[in-house]
Structures are given as structure tokens and as C-alpha cells.
Design a protein around this motif. Sequence first.
Motif, mmCIF file in Angstrom:
data_model
loop_
_atom_site.group_PDB
_atom_site.id
_atom_site.type_symbol
_atom_site.label_atom_id
_atom_site.label_comp_id
_atom_site.label_asym_id
_atom_site.label_seq_id
_atom_site.Cartn_x
_atom_site.Cartn_y
_atom_site.Cartn_z
ATOM 1 N N ALA A 1 -5.325 53.861 43.708
ATOM 2 C CA ALA A 1 -4.290 54.792 43.476
ATOM 3 C C ALA A 1 -3.973 54.947 41.987
ATOM 4 O O ALA A 1 -3.615 53.896 41.364
ATOM 5 C CB ALA A 1 -3.239 54.946 44.228
ATOM 6 N N VAL A 2 -4.048 55.832 41.174
ATOM 7 C CA VAL A 2 -3.790 56.010 39.804
ATOM 8 C C VAL A 2 -2.806 57.325 39.408
ATOM 9 O O VAL A 2 -3.027 58.480 40.111
ATOM 10 C CB VAL A 2 -5.025 56.212 38.762
ATOM 11 N N SER A 3 -1.624 56.866 38.971
ATOM 12 C CA SER A 3 -0.862 58.140 38.489
ATOM 13 C C SER A 3 -0.652 58.172 37.119
ATOM 14 O O SER A 3 -0.177 57.089 36.587
ATOM 15 C CB SER A 3 0.454 58.021 39.406
ATOM 16 N N ILE A 4 -0.222 59.354 36.349
ATOM 17 C CA ILE A 4 -0.143 59.342 35.236
ATOM 18 C C ILE A 4 0.893 60.288 34.829
ATOM 19 O O ILE A 4 0.953 61.296 35.310
ATOM 20 C CB ILE A 4 -1.303 59.985 34.106
ATOM 21 N N GLY A 5 2.087 59.882 34.050
ATOM 22 C CA GLY A 5 3.175 60.825 34.065
ATOM 23 C C GLY A 5 4.563 59.832 33.601
ATOM 24 O O GLY A 5 4.454 58.941 32.765
ATOM 25 N N VAL A 6 5.376 60.024 34.357
ATOM 26 C CA VAL A 6 6.717 59.262 34.221
ATOM 27 C C VAL A 6 6.856 57.872 34.968
ATOM 28 O O VAL A 6 6.190 57.780 35.780
ATOM 29 C CB VAL A 6 8.201 60.251 34.432
ATOM 30 N N LYS A 7 7.898 57.197 34.286
ATOM 31 C CA LYS A 7 8.020 56.138 35.293
ATOM 32 C C LYS A 7 8.399 56.046 36.929
ATOM 33 O O LYS A 7 7.968 55.309 37.559
ATOM 34 C CB LYS A 7 9.151 55.019 34.523
ATOM 35 N N GLN A 8 8.821 57.177 37.104
ATOM 36 C CA GLN A 8 9.591 57.589 38.358
ATOM 37 C C GLN A 8 8.119 57.793 39.375
ATOM 38 O O GLN A 8 8.313 57.674 40.488
ATOM 39 C CB GLN A 8 10.326 58.775 38.543
ATOM 40 N N ALA A 9 6.872 57.927 38.904
ATOM 41 C CA ALA A 9 5.710 58.226 39.573
ATOM 42 C C ALA A 9 5.425 57.000 40.391
ATOM 43 O O ALA A 9 4.583 56.789 41.077
ATOM 44 C CB ALA A 9 4.634 58.368 38.826
ATOM 45 N N GLN A 10 6.109 55.667 40.080
ATOM 46 C CA GLN A 10 5.966 54.487 41.106
ATOM 47 C C GLN A 10 6.113 54.754 42.437
ATOM 48 O O GLN A 10 5.628 54.148 43.257
ATOM 49 C CB GLN A 10 6.965 53.403 40.532
ATOM 50 N N GLU A 11 7.218 55.579 42.800
ATOM 51 C CA GLU A 11 7.447 55.814 44.294
ATOM 52 C C GLU A 11 6.468 56.603 44.883
ATOM 53 O O GLU A 11 5.989 56.359 45.840
ATOM 54 C CB GLU A 11 8.618 56.919 44.190
ATOM 55 N N THR A 12 5.570 57.573 44.108
ATOM 56 C CA THR A 12 4.473 58.246 44.364
ATOM 57 C C THR A 12 3.469 57.222 45.013
ATOM 58 O O THR A 12 2.680 57.482 45.779
ATOM 59 C CB THR A 12 3.948 59.507 43.615
ATOM 60 N N LEU A 13 2.889 56.276 43.932
ATOM 61 C CA LEU A 13 2.064 55.344 44.184
ATOM 62 C C LEU A 13 2.497 54.261 45.361
ATOM 63 O O LEU A 13 1.591 54.011 45.819
ATOM 64 C CB LEU A 13 2.136 54.479 43.025
ATOM 65 N N ARG A 14 3.619 53.983 45.470
ATOM 66 C CA ARG A 14 4.049 53.250 46.736
ATOM 67 C C ARG A 14 3.738 54.110 47.940
ATOM 68 O O ARG A 14 3.615 53.516 48.984
ATOM 69 C CB ARG A 14 5.494 52.636 46.580
ATOM 70 N N THR A 15 4.080 55.210 47.885
ATOM 71 C CA THR A 15 3.418 56.097 49.248
ATOM 72 C C THR A 15 2.036 55.933 49.411
ATOM 73 O O THR A 15 1.465 55.807 50.399
ATOM 74 C CB THR A 15 3.845 57.654 48.795
ATOM 75 N N ALA A 16 1.204 55.983 48.309
ATOM 76 C CA ALA A 16 -0.179 55.846 48.663
ATOM 77 C C ALA A 16 -0.545 54.447 48.943
ATOM 78 O O ALA A 16 -1.512 54.185 49.895
ATOM 79 C CB ALA A 16 -0.952 56.362 47.168
ATOM 80 N N LEU A 17 0.309 53.415 48.556
ATOM 81 C CA LEU A 17 -0.006 51.944 48.937
ATOM 82 C C LEU A 17 0.526 51.891 50.510
ATOM 83 O O LEU A 17 -0.211 51.129 51.066
ATOM 84 C CB LEU A 17 0.734 51.205 48.101
ATOM 85 N N ARG B 1 -4.328 48.984 45.787
ATOM 86 C CA ARG B 1 -3.570 48.607 44.437
ATOM 87 C C ARG B 1 -3.320 49.649 43.638
ATOM 88 O O ARG B 1 -3.883 50.831 44.057
ATOM 89 C CB ARG B 1 -4.176 47.589 43.751
ATOM 90 N N ALA B 2 -2.607 49.808 42.791
ATOM 91 C CA ALA B 2 -2.072 51.216 42.098
ATOM 92 C C ALA B 2 -2.111 50.694 40.568
ATOM 93 O O ALA B 2 -1.829 49.702 40.071
ATOM 94 C CB ALA B 2 -0.793 51.741 42.469
ATOM 95 N N ILE B 3 -2.299 51.588 39.649
ATOM 96 C CA ILE B 3 -2.136 51.682 38.466
ATOM 97 C C ILE B 3 -1.152 53.053 37.789
ATOM 98 O O ILE B 3 -1.446 54.119 38.179
ATOM 99 C CB ILE B 3 -3.504 51.824 37.551
ATOM 100 N N LEU B 4 -0.218 52.531 37.038
ATOM 101 C CA LEU B 4 0.821 53.603 36.633
ATOM 102 C C LEU B 4 0.360 53.707 35.096
ATOM 103 O O LEU B 4 0.877 52.805 34.603
ATOM 104 C CB LEU B 4 2.274 53.218 36.883
ATOM 105 N N VAL B 5 0.380 54.884 34.833
ATOM 106 C CA VAL B 5 0.210 55.032 33.369
ATOM 107 C C VAL B 5 1.264 55.807 32.899
ATOM 108 O O VAL B 5 1.301 57.066 33.166
ATOM 109 C CB VAL B 5 -1.325 55.760 32.922
ATOM 110 N N VAL B 6 2.231 55.213 32.052
ATOM 111 C CA VAL B 6 3.538 55.918 31.724
ATOM 112 C C VAL B 6 3.030 56.571 30.285
ATOM 113 O O VAL B 6 2.852 55.851 29.499
ATOM 114 C CB VAL B 6 4.666 54.929 31.485
ATOM 115 N N ALA B 7 3.093 57.937 30.641
ATOM 116 C CA ALA B 7 2.603 58.752 29.435
ATOM 117 C C ALA B 7 3.643 59.640 28.897
ATOM 118 O O ALA B 7 3.546 60.568 28.005
ATOM 119 C CB ALA B 7 1.510 59.737 29.823
ATOM 120 N N ALA B 8 4.779 59.669 29.563
ATOM 121 C CA ALA B 8 5.707 60.633 29.417
ATOM 122 C C ALA B 8 7.367 59.924 29.638
ATOM 123 O O ALA B 8 7.572 59.349 30.616
ATOM 124 C CB ALA B 8 5.946 61.967 29.857
#
Length: 252
Positions: free
Chosen positions: A60-76, A82-89
Motif C-alpha cells: 500500500a502506498v499513500s502520498i500526502g501528509v504525515k497523518q496518512a499513516q493512519e490510512t496505511l495502517r488501515t490497509a495493513l 507493507r506500506a510506503i508513505l511519501v510525505v509530500a505536504a
Amino acid sequence: MKVLVPVKRVIDYNVKVRVKADGSGVDLANVKMSMNPFDEIAVEEAIRLKEAGKAEEVIAVSIGVKQAQETLRTALAMGADRAILVVAADDVHTDIEPLAVAKILKAIVDEEQPGIVLCGKQAIDNDMNATGQMLSALLGWSQGTFASSLDIDGDHATVTREVDGGLQTIKVSMPTIISVDLRLNEPRYASLPNIMKAKKKPLDEKTAADYGVDVTPRLQITGTSEPDSRAAGIIVGSVDELVAKLKEVGAV
């Protein structure tokens, strides 16, 4: 085969959206956020592919703010490996535009080499419906959009698409980009044990700069406003009066 699933953090679909007082955008302060519903369907389909033995790993990959960790944890918690968070804002009100998202996803695809990218057909916050198509163009991969059915057989995938006139079935070569529609499946609920396990699954954090992508917005929002309130109805006393009113409205 790896399956890559981009997911976006958006306002929960049950929340009533409010416009900022200055009309500069939607108010996201103290608002419940969740995974984009179309992306949730994509995650579910990726997990089903793994359960069917057609995929070995779901990322799972999310691109945006650090809070998107929660969204990735839902996917996990649903079953992603595993997940990749790209902090872009830094600001939750900053929306990364589809082209920038597609460029970052291309860089991740080049690194991970998945056999298929499953994404939601659009995000419910901006309804752009563009990232999957842009990613397909950047990679030079085949694509199947608005999928309501997906079957992978060797080096080809059969996709049933929801189009204006009904359903269209196409066959695409792998690797491919598939954007999913509402009727593809019913996403599972994450169980409490899986939610606890998700906390221990790997989540890598990157930045847009790590992939050499400039996320500076190219579009400028000039104004946001609430839709016009619904006008009051008119009570008529007879069929003749109703017909007259309909003619009157039709002539305006």
C-alpha cells in the motif's frame, strides 16, 4: 507477483462537508478522515488476488501528509503486507495534484516492479479521475479503467468495465494499471487482531524529494462555495394547474 495499491486520505464519506468562511477551500479542521472508498475496494481486490495465489505481496502506498499513516495502517489491517508513505505536504489542506502523484508512483513502480497497480477510479474529495490514466501513460503500461470485474490469467488480465452504455469487457497485457469501480467487491472490515498486527508491519517513510518529483501545485483554487439551497416546492390544486406550471418552468 507484487500488487501495488495507492490509497488516499480523504474526508470520511459520512461527514457533511463544510466550506471555509473565506471560500478558499473545504474545512478539514477536526474532521474525521478515512481511506478513499474506491481505494478501499482496490485494497480488498489486491488481498483477494493474494488469497487466490495470484499475488505474493500487497504493498500500500499513500502520498500526502504525515497523518496518512493512519490510512496505511488501515490497509495493513485489512491484509496488505507493507506500506510506503511519501510525505509530500505539511498542511492537510494541500492536495497533491494527479500528475505529481503519478510521477511519484512511477518512481515507486520502477523500484518495486509490481505486476499490477490497483487504484480507485477517483478520490471522493476532488473527483479528478486522472492518476491511474496518467500513471499508465508514464509507464507505457496497459490500463483498464472503471473495473467491475477482474480476472488475471498468466500474462493477461480480463477486465469488465462500467461504461455509459453498459458493460465492456477487454483483455489487457500484464503488467497493467487497473482503476476499480464500486461494484468490483465489498471491502472487508479489519478485525481487532489484524489491527494490532498492523502496528508491527513495515511502513517506510519517504519524501517527494527522494524520488526527484516537484509537487508544487500547477492549479490555483480561486473560490469554493456551497451548492445553492433547494428551493421550496409548489402545491398545485389540479392536474391542469400542474401541466400549466410545468409548461411555465420549461419555457424559462
